[in-house]
Design a protein around this motif. Sequence first.
Motif, PDB file in Angstrom:
ATOM      1  N   SER A   1      -1.193  83.716  75.111  1.00 21.99           N
ATOM      2  CA  SER A   1      -1.002  84.052  76.523  1.00 21.99           C
ATOM      3  C   SER A   1       0.092  83.233  77.205  1.00 21.99           C
ATOM      4  O   SER A   1       0.728  83.701  78.131  1.00 21.99           O
ATOM      5  N   GLY A   2       0.330  82.018  76.783  1.00 20.27           N
ATOM      6  CA  GLY A   2       1.358  81.177  77.413  1.00 20.27           C
ATOM      7  C   GLY A   2       2.726  81.362  76.801  1.00 20.27           C
ATOM      8  O   GLY A   2       3.647  80.580  77.057  1.00 20.27           O
TER       9      GLY A   2
ATOM     10  N   ASP B   1       2.180  77.464  61.757  1.00 25.36           N
ATOM     11  CA  ASP B   1       3.151  76.868  62.683  1.00 25.36           C
ATOM     12  C   ASP B   1       2.862  77.394  64.076  1.00 25.36           C
ATOM     13  O   ASP B   1       2.470  78.546  64.248  1.00 25.36           O
ATOM     14  N   VAL B   2       3.067  76.554  65.085  1.00 22.49           N
ATOM     15  CA  VAL B   2       2.953  76.987  66.476  1.00 22.49           C
ATOM     16  C   VAL B   2       4.299  76.754  67.145  1.00 22.49           C
ATOM     17  O   VAL B   2       4.843  75.653  67.092  1.00 22.49           O
TER      18      VAL B   2
END
Length: 131
Positions: free
Chosen positions: A22-23, A75-76
Motif C-alpha cells: 500500500s505504501g 527483497d523489499v
Amino acid sequence: IGSSLRLNYLGGWTKGHYYKLSGGELLKVEQRHNHVVGAKFEMVQNIPKFSDRFRARFRYGAEASYADGADIASDVTLSGFTKQAGDMSTPYDNGFSAGGFAALDIGPAFIKAGFNSDEQVSVNAGLTLRF
C-alpha cells in the motif's frame, strides 16, 4: 504386538512473485522448491488386563527424513532503494534428521514423547477420536 512402516514424499514448488504494498513498496519473493522423503517404523504392544473399560497400549519407534530444498529469498524495494531481506530459514532445510519416540495410549487419550538428531525434544498429549 503389531508393527507398521510408513514412507512419505512431499514435493513443493513456488514460482517467484511480486507484491505491490500500500505504501508503494515492492516485495519480491524468489522461486523455491523442496523435496522431503520420510520414513516411520512403529511397534505397538498391548498392555493386558489394564482396565475393563479402556484398552491400553505402548507404542515406540523411529522416524527419519531427508530434505532437499532452498530457503525463501526476498527483497523489499522502498521508494528508490532495495533492502535485501535475505534467506528465511524453513523447517525443511537441506539435510537428514532422525529420531525416536515412545507413546502410551489409554482409551482415547495418549501421551507421546520424542527426541531427534536436531536435538529437539517434543511431548504431545491429546485425544484420538475415531469415526
